[in-house]
Motif scaffolding. Structure first.
Motif, PDB file in Angstrom:
ATOM      1  N   ASN A  53       0.886  -1.154   0.000  1.00 48.74           N
ATOM      2  CA  ASN A  53       0.000   0.000   0.000  1.00 48.74           C
ATOM      3  C   ASN A  53       0.930   1.211   0.000  1.00 48.74           C
ATOM      4  O   ASN A  53       1.474   1.592   1.029  1.00 48.74           O
ATOM      5  CB  ASN A  53      -0.879  -0.036   1.259  1.00 48.74           C
ATOM      6  CG  ASN A  53      -1.640   1.259   1.452  1.00 48.74           C
ATOM      7  OD1 ASN A  53      -1.374   2.019   2.388  1.00 48.74           O
ATOM      8  ND2 ASN A  53      -2.579   1.532   0.590  1.00 48.74           N
ATOM      9  N   GLU A  60       6.956   2.840   1.725  1.00 45.40           N
ATOM     10  CA  GLU A  60       6.502   2.715   0.337  1.00 45.40           C
ATOM     11  C   GLU A  60       5.638   3.904  -0.009  1.00 45.40           C
ATOM     12  O   GLU A  60       4.754   4.279   0.745  1.00 45.40           O
ATOM     13  CB  GLU A  60       5.713   1.415   0.064  1.00 45.40           C
ATOM     14  CG  GLU A  60       4.681   1.059   1.121  1.00 45.40           C
ATOM     15  CD  GLU A  60       5.267   0.133   2.157  1.00 45.40           C
ATOM     16  OE1 GLU A  60       6.151  -0.654   1.811  1.00 45.40           O
ATOM     17  OE2 GLU A  60       4.850   0.210   3.325  1.00 45.40           O
ATOM     18  N   ALA A 110       4.777  -4.169   3.506  1.00 50.07           N
ATOM     19  CA  ALA A 110       4.107  -2.870   3.630  1.00 50.07           C
ATOM     20  C   ALA A 110       4.297  -2.313   5.033  1.00 50.07           C
ATOM     21  O   ALA A 110       3.344  -1.870   5.653  1.00 50.07           O
ATOM     22  CB  ALA A 110       2.625  -3.041   3.313  1.00 50.07           C
ATOM     23  N   GLY A 111       5.533  -2.363   5.525  1.00 51.46           N
ATOM     24  CA  GLY A 111       5.728  -1.966   6.922  1.00 51.46           C
ATOM     25  C   GLY A 111       4.780  -2.762   7.775  1.00 51.46           C
ATOM     26  O   GLY A 111       4.198  -2.257   8.728  1.00 51.46           O
ATOM     27  N   THR A 113       3.279  -5.222  10.377  1.00 49.63           N
ATOM     28  CA  THR A 113       3.613  -5.720  11.704  1.00 49.63           C
ATOM     29  C   THR A 113       3.264  -7.202  11.833  1.00 49.63           C
ATOM     30  O   THR A 113       2.206  -7.630  11.373  1.00 49.63           O
ATOM     31  CB  THR A 113       2.808  -4.937  12.758  1.00 49.63           C
ATOM     32  OG1 THR A 113       3.097  -3.546  12.585  1.00 49.63           O
ATOM     33  CG2 THR A 113       3.153  -5.376  14.167  1.00 49.63           C
ATOM     34  N   ARG A 118      -2.453 -12.276  12.416  1.00 49.57           N
ATOM     35  CA  ARG A 118      -2.003 -12.393  11.018  1.00 49.57           C
ATOM     36  C   ARG A 118      -1.225 -13.688  10.796  1.00 49.57           C
ATOM     37  O   ARG A 118      -1.265 -14.263   9.710  1.00 49.57           O
ATOM     38  CB  ARG A 118      -1.142 -11.179  10.644  1.00 49.57           C
ATOM     39  CG  ARG A 118      -1.959  -9.905  10.533  1.00 49.57           C
ATOM     40  CD  ARG A 118      -1.064  -8.695  10.291  1.00 49.57           C
ATOM     41  NE  ARG A 118      -1.850  -7.467  10.238  1.00 49.57           N
ATOM     42  CZ  ARG A 118      -1.339  -6.260  10.361  1.00 49.57           C
ATOM     43  NH1 ARG A 118      -0.036  -6.105  10.540  1.00 49.57           N
ATOM     44  NH2 ARG A 118      -2.123  -5.199  10.288  1.00 49.57           N
ATOM     45  N   THR A 161      -2.364  -2.135  12.719  1.00 56.89           N
ATOM     46  CA  THR A 161      -2.304  -2.462  14.148  1.00 56.89           C
ATOM     47  C   THR A 161      -2.768  -1.262  14.977  1.00 56.89           C
ATOM     48  O   THR A 161      -3.476  -1.441  15.967  1.00 56.89           O
ATOM     49  CB  THR A 161      -0.883  -2.886  14.553  1.00 56.89           C
ATOM     50  OG1 THR A 161       0.042  -1.925  14.051  1.00 56.89           O
ATOM     51  CG2 THR A 161      -0.546  -4.256  14.006  1.00 56.89           C
ATOM     52  N   ASP A 199       2.283   4.468  12.594  1.00 56.01           N
ATOM     53  CA  ASP A 199       3.690   4.099  12.757  1.00 56.01           C
ATOM     54  C   ASP A 199       4.599   5.348  12.743  1.00 56.01           C
ATOM     55  O   ASP A 199       4.322   6.312  12.034  1.00 56.01           O
ATOM     56  CB  ASP A 199       4.120   3.143  11.639  1.00 56.01           C
ATOM     57  CG  ASP A 199       3.229   1.909  11.568  1.00 56.01           C
ATOM     58  OD1 ASP A 199       1.990   2.073  11.518  1.00 56.01           O
ATOM     59  OD2 ASP A 199       3.744   0.789  11.541  1.00 56.01           O
TER      60      ASP A 199
HETATM   61  N1  ARG Z   1       2.576  -1.474  10.849  1.00 58.08           N
HETATM   62  C1  ARG Z   1       1.175  -1.313  10.700  1.00 58.08           C
HETATM   63  C2  ARG Z   1       0.477  -2.629  10.461  1.00 58.08           C
HETATM   64  O1  ARG Z   1       1.062  -3.573  10.075  1.00 58.08           O
HETATM   65  C3  ARG Z   1       0.809  -0.341   9.591  1.00 58.08           C
HETATM   66  C4  ARG Z   1       1.305  -0.686   8.237  1.00 58.08           C
HETATM   67  C5  ARG Z   1       0.678   0.160   7.147  1.00 58.08           C
HETATM   68  N2  ARG Z   1       1.392   0.018   5.918  1.00 58.08           N
HETATM   69  C6  ARG Z   1       1.077   0.599   4.768  1.00 58.08           C
HETATM   70  N3  ARG Z   1       1.861   0.393   3.741  1.00 58.08           N
HETATM   71  N4  ARG Z   1       0.038   1.351   4.674  1.00 58.08           N
HETATM   72  O2  ARG Z   1      -0.677  -2.736  10.662  1.00 58.08           O
END
Ligand code: ARG
Length: 264
Positions: A53, A60, A110-111, A113, A118, A161, A199
């Motif tokens: 995302n 990203e 996507a960063g 967590t 999950r 998260t 984040d």
């Molecule tokens: N770290 C958080 C999660 O995994 C937010 C990640 C959102 N990443 C993004 N690309 N929008 O829920």
């Protein structure tokens, strides 16, 4: 006579074997290869598709039509390690896990967590980064601590998260989930919400782009980011882990992170 022949034959064999190993493995100086080549299980003939995302700087984001960010660069390096190229598939954050499960993409990065919930749906690689959920408020806000958030309106990005934890901690009725973190920040600036939970690195980027906002000192949650792979895809999981290990050992990952996140 027979014995002598056998002895000679053995001698020849031993000699050719030694000769062979000598030529095949020339002594290498440690400088020549600081990190051993990793071996991979799979052969990757097609580009690897990364579900993400791209609204989450510096991990990203889009610059014009180009995908940029730490995750994009790490994934590109992984694909290269595995002998192929990367294709970025941009989607809603809360669609990534399903896309991974259904094989629309090879992995999700996507960063994201690592959470127990999950983990029931996908497998995660080793973690490549730490994330911290933080609270953004306006500079003149009376909110100074996590307790002050009680009864306040909180904005989040749907399915993250920060979204799930704040609904648990402060009540669903107090949380508005936006499609993008940036939209939650716009809502904060417009006074529709009192705080945004997101984040830390995207938070810093959003605060830098928008005047009048600040990040609370108190951290809300500390988490690990990892890459999500479909449960049955154990070969890819092992290969990404091996590639991550190599790219960590040779300094590639640190260099990528340092090019986006300036040390404080
Ligand atoms: N770290 C958080 C999660 O995994 C937010 C990640 C959102 N990443 C993004 N690309 N929008 O829920």
């Amino acid at each position: 006579m027979k014995k002598v022949l056998l002895f000679m034959l053995a001698a020849v064999l031993v000699f050719s074997f030694t000769a062979c190993t000598n030529t095949a493995e020339p002594a290498q100086s440690p400088e020549a290869s600081p990190v051993a080549e990793a071996t991979y299980t799979g052969t990757y003939t097609e580009p690897l598709k990364m579900g993400t995302n791209a609204a989450f700087p510096p991990y990203e984001y889009k610059e014009g039509e180009a995908f940029k960010g730490i995750d994009v660069e790490i994934a590109t390096a992984i694909a290269e390690e595995l002998g192929t190229t990367l294709e970025v598939v941009d989607m809603e954050f809360d669609a990534i896990i399903t896309a991974v499960q259904q094989g629309e993409v090879n992995f999700g990065m996507a960063g994201m967590t690592v959470t127990d919930e999950r983990k029931e749906q996908v497998d995660f690689t080793s973690s490549y980064a730490t994330g911290v959920q933080v609270v953004i408020v306006s500079e003149d806000s009376a909110i100074a601590t996590l307790d002050d958030l009680a009864g306040k309106k909180i904005g989040t990005q749907l399915g993250t998260t920060g979204d799930m934890y704040s609904k648990d901690d402060y009540g669903e009725e107090n949380v508005t989930s936006y499609g993008k973190g940036a939209d939650a920040v716009i809502a904060l600036k417009g006074g529709d919400v009192d705080a945004v939970i997101i984040d830390n690195e995207p938070a810093k980027a959003f605060v830098a782009e928008n005047e009048g906002l600040k990040i609370l000192e108190t951290e809300y949650a500390i988490e690990d980011y990892a890459i999500a792979v479909a449960k049955e895809n154990t070969a890819l999981l092992a290969d990404i882990n091996a590639a991550l290990e190599k790219l960590t050992a040779d300094g590639t990952i640190d260099a990528i992170v340092a090019s986006y996140i300036k040390a404080e």
